[in-house]
Design an enzyme around this catalytic site. Structure first.
Site, mmCIF file in Angstrom:
data_model
loop_
_atom_site.group_PDB
_atom_site.id
_atom_site.type_symbol
_atom_site.label_atom_id
_atom_site.label_comp_id
_atom_site.label_asym_id
_atom_site.label_seq_id
_atom_site.Cartn_x
_atom_site.Cartn_y
_atom_site.Cartn_z
ATOM 1 N N LEU A 177 66.711 48.058 44.830
ATOM 2 C CA LEU A 177 68.169 47.909 44.915
ATOM 3 C C LEU A 177 68.581 47.035 43.746
ATOM 4 O O LEU A 177 67.891 46.062 43.415
ATOM 5 C CB LEU A 177 68.567 47.221 46.225
ATOM 6 C CG LEU A 177 68.500 48.042 47.521
ATOM 7 C CD1 LEU A 177 68.915 47.175 48.705
ATOM 8 C CD2 LEU A 177 69.386 49.275 47.458
ATOM 9 N N ASP A 178 69.722 47.352 43.147
ATOM 10 C CA ASP A 178 70.235 46.515 42.053
ATOM 11 C C ASP A 178 70.428 45.075 42.521
ATOM 12 O O ASP A 178 70.667 44.839 43.704
ATOM 13 C CB ASP A 178 71.655 46.934 41.635
ATOM 14 C CG ASP A 178 71.717 48.344 41.146
ATOM 15 O OD1 ASP A 178 70.697 48.846 40.702
ATOM 16 O OD2 ASP A 178 72.825 48.900 41.226
ATOM 17 N N MET A 179 70.454 44.184 41.561
ATOM 18 C CA MET A 179 70.677 42.768 41.876
ATOM 19 C C MET A 179 71.963 42.577 42.704
ATOM 20 O O MET A 179 72.006 41.778 43.629
ATOM 21 C CB MET A 179 70.780 41.992 40.564
ATOM 22 C CG MET A 179 70.960 40.534 40.750
ATOM 23 S SD MET A 179 70.470 39.697 39.235
ATOM 24 C CE MET A 179 71.014 38.060 39.572
#
Ligand code: URA
Length: 241
Positions: free
Chosen positions: A104-106
């Site tokens: 998952l993206d930051m």
């Protein structure tokens, strides 16, 4: 999986303590891919064949663990970060070497599975049977039914790729705040795919949350909390493709 020190791997597989395993290596008792290993050897548990007393050394199936984390925003999905930022592994205080399943993206929150089962990671993330993932997206502006239909049919991202058919539905329109909340389910895992799909229809993403992986929902965990998945859930995930 990344390479790890041979003595660490042997200890995790229950051969002996790490120090004792170093002695076994120094005394020439451990083979890697048919050759006697030396201290300092690193191995890839997925690829390398490790032997002790002419028997394969492997993690037992029942030593595998599967964790569901409700990832907070601002935390990076990696095992160790070169910039020393907080990682998803920092949030899970256990004495086992686990890896995130996909990423998952930051700045995306929500469901993330972590495990020490390399086969499971391979199966769940392989493009051939990418499991379905459901996201709640908050968008700036009011989304039209035509734009929703475009998300369902497939939109162009990265200048060339047309996304595969997806599910998309409006959860909420707030005319006063000028935002829309949409649920999108995709079977693919292109880098930043949901953000790019929304950009492609001209909408800015304000927040992105993964609510489900396959049938497994994260809503009973608070942000930052985690729990073990049970056998039924693991089976459901593997069958849900
Ligand atoms: N799509 C994105 O854009 N970001 C994620 O983190 C996951 C899916």
């Amino acid at each position: 999986m990344e390479n790890i020190r041979l003595q660490k791997y042997l200890a995790e597989c229950g051969i002996a303590s790490r120090r004792k395993c170093e002695e076994l290596i120094s005394n020439g008792k451990i083979k890697v891919n048919g050759k006697i290993a030396t201290l300092g050897t690193k191995i890839n548990p997925q690829k390398d064949k490790v032997e002790f007393n002419n028997k394969n050394v492997k993690l037992e199936k029942d030593e595998y663990i599967y964790i569901l984390l409700n990832k907070p925003i601002g935390v990076v999905t990696t095992v160790s970060d070169q910039f020393n930022r907080e990682t998803v592994i920092d949030l899970i205080n256990i004495n086992k070497r686990i890896m995130p399943v996909g990423r998952l993206d930051m700045y995306t929150s929500g469901a993330l599975i972590l495990t020490n089962d390399g086969d499971f990671i391979y199966k769940v993330t392989h493009p051939k049977h990418e499991i379905k993932k459901t996201y709640t997206v908050t968008l700036k502006g009011i989304i039209s039914s035509e734009e929703i239909q475009n998300l369902r049919n497939g939109v162009k991202i990265d200048n060339e790729y047309i996304t595969k058919p997806a599910k998309a539905k409006i959860l909420k329109i707030d005319n006063e705040k000028n935002i829309s909340r949409v649920e999108i389910t995709i079977h693919e895992g292109k880098n930043r795919q949901v953000r790019k799909m929304c950009e492609s229809i001209g909408k800015k993403v304000i927040a992105l949350h993964r609510s489900k992986i396959g049938p497994i929902e994260v809503k009973n965990l608070k942000i930052g909390e985690w729990r073990y998945l049970n056998k039924t859930e693991i089976k459901q995930i593997l069958e849900n493709n």
